[in-house]
Design a protein around this motif. Structure first.
Motif, PDB file in Angstrom:
ATOM      1  N   THR A  17       1.036  -1.215  -0.004  1.00 15.15           N
ATOM      2  CA  THR A  17       0.030  -0.124  -0.155  1.00 15.15           C
ATOM      3  C   THR A  17       0.832   1.362  -0.034  1.00 15.15           C
ATOM      4  O   THR A  17       1.962   1.277   0.363  1.00 15.15           O
ATOM      5  CB  THR A  17      -0.848   0.137   1.287  1.00 15.15           C
ATOM      6  OG1 THR A  17      -0.073   0.049   2.388  1.00 15.15           O
ATOM      7  CG2 THR A  17      -1.879  -1.277   1.187  1.00 15.15           C
ATOM      8  N   LYS A  18       0.334   2.456  -0.308  1.00 14.48           N
ATOM      9  CA  LYS A  18       1.298   3.711  -0.254  1.00 14.48           C
ATOM     10  C   LYS A  18       1.576   4.050   0.782  1.00 14.48           C
ATOM     11  O   LYS A  18       0.637   4.256   1.943  1.00 14.48           O
ATOM     12  CB  LYS A  18       0.426   4.509  -1.139  1.00 14.48           C
ATOM     13  CG  LYS A  18       1.163   5.972  -1.378  1.00 14.48           C
ATOM     14  CD  LYS A  18       0.153   6.888  -2.301  1.00 14.48           C
ATOM     15  CE  LYS A  18       1.153   8.121  -2.693  1.00 14.48           C
ATOM     16  NZ  LYS A  18       0.353   9.332  -3.135  1.00 14.48           N
ATOM     17  N   PHE A  21      -0.194   1.217  -6.755  1.00 17.52           N
ATOM     18  CA  PHE A  21      -0.968   1.515  -5.612  1.00 17.52           C
ATOM     19  C   PHE A  21      -2.163   2.030  -6.056  1.00 17.52           C
ATOM     20  O   PHE A  21      -3.223   1.558  -5.352  1.00 17.52           O
ATOM     21  CB  PHE A  21      -0.238   2.718  -4.815  1.00 17.52           C
ATOM     22  CG  PHE A  21       1.139   2.153  -4.256  1.00 17.52           C
ATOM     23  CD1 PHE A  21       0.990   1.044  -3.641  1.00 17.52           C
ATOM     24  CD2 PHE A  21       2.079   3.102  -3.858  1.00 17.52           C
ATOM     25  CE1 PHE A  21       2.482   0.605  -3.072  1.00 17.52           C
ATOM     26  CE2 PHE A  21       3.264   2.921  -3.455  1.00 17.52           C
ATOM     27  CZ  PHE A  21       3.579   1.427  -3.048  1.00 17.52           C
ATOM     28  N   SER A  22      -2.253   2.838  -7.057  1.00 15.24           N
ATOM     29  CA  SER A  22      -3.745   3.366  -7.515  1.00 15.24           C
ATOM     30  C   SER A  22      -4.399   1.958  -8.064  1.00 15.24           C
ATOM     31  O   SER A  22      -5.745   1.962  -7.968  1.00 15.24           O
ATOM     32  CB  SER A  22      -3.611   4.265  -8.451  1.00 15.24           C
ATOM     33  OG  SER A  22      -4.735   4.815  -9.058  1.00 15.24           O
ATOM     34  N   THR A  67      -4.153  -1.017  -7.875  1.00 16.42           N
ATOM     35  CA  THR A  67      -4.482  -2.420  -7.418  1.00 16.42           C
ATOM     36  C   THR A  67      -5.575  -2.120  -6.203  1.00 16.42           C
ATOM     37  O   THR A  67      -5.897  -3.050  -5.096  1.00 16.42           O
ATOM     38  CB  THR A  67      -3.256  -3.081  -6.868  1.00 16.42           C
ATOM     39  OG1 THR A  67      -2.802  -2.300  -5.916  1.00 16.42           O
ATOM     40  CG2 THR A  67      -2.520  -3.527  -7.843  1.00 16.42           C
ATOM     41  N   MET A  68      -5.812  -0.817  -5.759  1.00 16.03           N
ATOM     42  CA  MET A  68      -6.476  -0.678  -4.584  1.00 16.03           C
ATOM     43  C   MET A  68      -8.135  -0.896  -4.629  1.00 16.03           C
ATOM     44  O   MET A  68      -8.623  -0.821  -5.791  1.00 16.03           O
ATOM     45  CB  MET A  68      -6.778   1.057  -4.308  1.00 16.03           C
ATOM     46  CG  MET A  68      -7.323   1.531  -3.227  1.00 16.03           C
ATOM     47  SD  MET A  68      -7.298   3.133  -2.746  1.00 16.03           S
ATOM     48  CE  MET A  68      -5.508   3.537  -2.196  1.00 16.03           C
ATOM     49  N   ARG A  69      -8.443  -1.447  -3.854  1.00 14.48           N
ATOM     50  CA  ARG A  69      -9.871  -1.915  -3.701  1.00 14.48           C
ATOM     51  C   ARG A  69     -10.861  -0.729  -3.659  1.00 14.48           C
ATOM     52  O   ARG A  69     -10.425   0.211  -3.097  1.00 14.48           O
ATOM     53  CB  ARG A  69     -10.182  -2.983  -2.427  1.00 14.48           C
ATOM     54  CG  ARG A  69     -11.633  -3.430  -2.434  1.00 14.48           C
ATOM     55  CD  ARG A  69     -11.800  -4.440  -1.397  1.00 14.48           C
ATOM     56  NE  ARG A  69     -13.069  -4.929  -1.192  1.00 14.48           N
ATOM     57  CZ  ARG A  69     -13.615  -5.748  -0.281  1.00 14.48           C
ATOM     58  NH1 ARG A  69     -12.618  -6.316   0.525  1.00 14.48           N
ATOM     59  NH2 ARG A  69     -14.837  -6.219  -0.191  1.00 14.48           N
ATOM     60  N   ASN A  75      -4.745  -3.388   0.183  1.00 16.04           N
ATOM     61  CA  ASN A  75      -4.669  -2.216  -0.426  1.00 16.04           C
ATOM     62  C   ASN A  75      -5.749  -1.477  -0.262  1.00 16.04           C
ATOM     63  O   ASN A  75      -6.660  -1.505  -1.171  1.00 16.04           O
ATOM     64  CB  ASN A  75      -4.080  -2.130  -1.740  1.00 16.04           C
ATOM     65  CG  ASN A  75      -3.562  -0.608  -2.082  1.00 16.04           C
ATOM     66  OD1 ASN A  75      -3.871   0.107  -1.483  1.00 16.04           O
ATOM     67  ND2 ASN A  75      -3.345  -0.722  -3.648  1.00 16.04           N
ATOM     68  N   TYR A  76      -6.354  -1.153   0.784  1.00 18.20           N
ATOM     69  CA  TYR A  76      -7.715  -0.429   1.093  1.00 18.20           C
ATOM     70  C   TYR A  76      -7.584   1.090   0.958  1.00 18.20           C
ATOM     71  O   TYR A  76      -6.642   1.409   1.453  1.00 18.20           O
ATOM     72  CB  TYR A  76      -8.266  -0.999   2.362  1.00 18.20           C
ATOM     73  CG  TYR A  76      -8.451  -2.296   2.528  1.00 18.20           C
ATOM     74  CD1 TYR A  76      -8.556  -3.210   1.345  1.00 18.20           C
ATOM     75  CD2 TYR A  76      -8.961  -2.816   3.676  1.00 18.20           C
ATOM     76  CE1 TYR A  76      -9.058  -4.567   1.752  1.00 18.20           C
ATOM     77  CE2 TYR A  76      -9.349  -4.319   4.064  1.00 18.20           C
ATOM     78  CZ  TYR A  76      -9.224  -5.234   2.966  1.00 18.20           C
ATOM     79  OH  TYR A  76      -9.535  -6.291   3.075  1.00 18.20           O
ATOM     80  N   PRO A  77      -8.653   1.709   0.416  1.00 12.35           N
ATOM     81  CA  PRO A  77      -8.755   3.142   0.492  1.00 12.35           C
ATOM     82  C   PRO A  77      -8.647   3.734   1.658  1.00 12.35           C
ATOM     83  O   PRO A  77      -9.456   3.115   2.748  1.00 12.35           O
ATOM     84  CB  PRO A  77     -10.024   3.498  -0.573  1.00 12.35           C
ATOM     85  CG  PRO A  77     -10.749   2.404  -0.415  1.00 12.35           C
ATOM     86  CD  PRO A  77      -9.991   1.225  -0.217  1.00 12.35           C
ATOM     87  N   SER A 124      -6.924   9.042  -2.155  1.00  9.58           N
ATOM     88  CA  SER A 124      -6.484   7.547  -2.541  1.00  9.58           C
ATOM     89  C   SER A 124      -5.862   7.456  -3.848  1.00  9.58           C
ATOM     90  O   SER A 124      -5.528   6.543  -4.349  1.00  9.58           O
ATOM     91  CB  SER A 124      -7.772   6.778  -2.581  1.00  9.58           C
ATOM     92  OG  SER A 124      -8.747   7.035  -3.722  1.00  9.58           O
TER      93      SER A 124
END
Length: 542
Positions: free
Chosen positions: A409-410, A440-441, A443-445, A517-519, A541
């Motif tokens: 995650t970022k 990061f962007s 693959t973010m859910r 990798n959650y917002p 995000s």
């Protein structure tokens, strides 16, 4: 001008932290190696205890001076039961005895160096003033060695807390105003040493520190030294057998010794470290060690990584390829709380996964071919970088030798900004950093509100109101304002187990970070974009 020797071996022990008591055993090992007239062994030891100054040692200088006609005493006598200590080898500044006489004059040594050049401190006490930063301290130590101990060849051994890539908690010094050394700062220090020494090459930089064996470090230090010895994983006090390392170097200086190359000697040193560290398995600690080149092969590795990054960026736009990248990341050997990934193992895992991924069009198949070729070339380039790599213990069984910064995650904007300062990711466009931003962007859910707009009827989910009521909107806005990227994902005060969870902990210790990798904002993406001018950029995000 001091006499020039064959070797000057420099040990910088950054132990102004809880490592200090254990470091004494390493000092004893350095002392027990004996001495050779053609080798200088210089050690700086910065203790942790209050009222204790920094020490600099010219190891076994007293014995060298007392037996000037003797070439060496390597390892001392095998049947000698005497315990040797370093107090007799301490270099003195202007300290005086009880009668006001200078200690260094009473010792009556033949002085080949100017004690006014002695670096870092003197009789100042820890805690009562701000000490030099690690960058300044290391720089002064290396300058002292360059001026006072010229040689045909140099080695530098650095011991201290690690984690220098994308984190900068390297060589932590509790009593310094600037407590850590950045990767760029390390390069600046070695560059100054490179320019200041009269002749001779820095053959080896050895990091007795955690998680330093990475492409980012190798690229930053290229041209500053010829080789690097380091670990991708945690390393421990006692894992480097300093006595055996020094004995090996001293033996190479003996007359009638069979001629061998510096690289063959460094291979032996790497093997010593590996075999010595096997015993840490008895305590449940795995270990890895890697000797790598810092010359042209590093440039080639960066060039191939940049090409792979461009191919991976294209792959993120294809669902099956994105899944392949995620699964390869999951399977690949990782270190330090999932911050670093062994780059060769990642490419191997990715190669297998991308072969299985579905390509619906000719263009997608072309992207697959590009990723496969990128994996092959990166693995080949990294192999050329590595001279020798060994590991002990199943936890690191897939380690090949060199890592790359690859969080799930970022990280915070601060940490990403620091990572962006590394030479390895310049220029940003088309670099590994460019890929990370997009990874990061991509693959973010989706946020929970966005997922609610796409219900799965088979699971009993129902459509939701696209317009939440004003009180719900206000609540989400308030949460978005207070839940920033600086907030920890878990608390050390939770009752399950009291552990450190902040990856920026100054001692470099942390629990495993989440791979989810959650917002960090529950609002719908469209609404978040509308509100960007009202909320801090760190809440985005994107």
């Amino acid at each position: 001008m001091p006499d020039e020797k064959k070797w000057t071996l420099m040990f910088y022990l950054a132990s102004d932290n809880p490592l200090a008591p254990g470091v004494i055993s390493q000092l004893k090992a350095i002392k027990a190696a004996g001495w050779h007239q053609q080798a200088n062994v210089i050690v700086q030891f910065d203790p942790y205890t209050e009222d204790t100054p920094t020490h600099v040692f010219d190891v076994n200088i007293s014995r060298k001076k007392s037996e000037p006609d003797k070439v060496s005493d390597i390892g001392f006598r095998a049947n000698d039961s005497y315990v040797h200590n370093l107090i007799e080898d301490r270099l003195w500044r202007d300290e005086t005895d009880r009668h006001g006489n200078l200690i260094r004059e009473r010792l009556g040594r033949s002085q080949d160096y100017n004690h006014e050049l002695l670096p870092n401190g003197g009789t100042g006490e820890n805690g009562n003033h701000k000490e030099p930063s690690p960058q300044e301290s290391l720089g002064k130590f290396l300058q002292f060695c360059a001026d006072s101990y010229p040689a045909d060849h140099y080695m530098l051994f650095i011991m201290g807390h690690g984690v220098v890539v994308g984190n900068d908690v390297f060589l932590f010094d509790e009593h310094a105003e600037e407590q850590t050394l950045s990767l760029g700062g390390l390069r600046d220090v070695l560059n100054e040493f490179h320019k200041s020494k009269k002749k001779g090459a820095l053959e080896l930089v050895s990091f007795h520190s955690c998680s330093v064996s990475s492409l980012e470090v190798a690229y930053e230090l290229r041209g500053m030294a010829n080789y690097m010895l380091a670990s991708q994983a945690p390393t421990y006090i006692g894992s480097l057998p300093y006595r055996q390392i020094l004995v090996r170097i001293f033996n190479s200086l003996e007359p009638n010794r069979e001629e061998n190359t510096i690289e063959s000697m460094l291979r032996d040193i790497c093997a010593y470290c590996f075999h010595n560290s096997k015993d840490f398995l008895l305590a449940g600690y795995p270990y890895d060690i890697c000797l790598s080149r810092l010359g042209e092969p590093v440039d080639q590795s960066k060039a191939e990584i940049d090409k792979l990054a461009v191919a991976l960026d294209k792959g993120l736009g294809v669902a099956s390829f994105q899944d392949a990248i995620l699964l390869a990341h999951l399977k690949a050997q990782s270190f330090q709380g999932e911050m670093y990934t062994d780059i060769a193992d990642f490419c191997r895992c990715l190669y297998r996964q991308i072969l299985r991924a579905t390509a619906a069009t000719e263009e997608q198949d072309s992207i697959r071919t590009e990723i496969k070729a990128g994996c092959e070339k990166v693995i080949s380039a990294v192999r050329n970088n590595i001279v020798r790599s060994r590991l002990a213990g199943p936890e690191y069984q897939y380690a090949k030798g060199l890592s790359i910064y690859f969080p799930w995650t970022k990280p915070s904007d601060y940490l990403m900004g620091r990572y962006g300062e590394h030479e390895f990711v310049k220029p940003k466009e088309g670099s590994w950093l460019d890929f990370l931003d997009k990874y990061f962007s991509a693959t973010m859910r989706k946020g929970v509100q966005d997922e609610a707009l796409e219900p799965i009827a088979e699971l009993g989910e129902r459509p939701v109101n696209k317009q939440p009521n004003p009180s719900d909107e206000l609540w989400e806005d308030k949460v978005a304002l207070v839940y920033t990227q600086a907030a920890g994902q878990a608390s050390p005060y939770a009752l399950d187990k009291p552990i450190k969870t902040d990856s920026t902990d100054p001692m470099g210790a942390c629990s495993c970070s989440s791979i989810k990798n959650y917002p960090r904002d529950t609002r719908r993406r469209k609404e978040r974009k509308k509100a960007l001018d009202k909320f801090p950029a760190s809440l985005s995000s994107e």
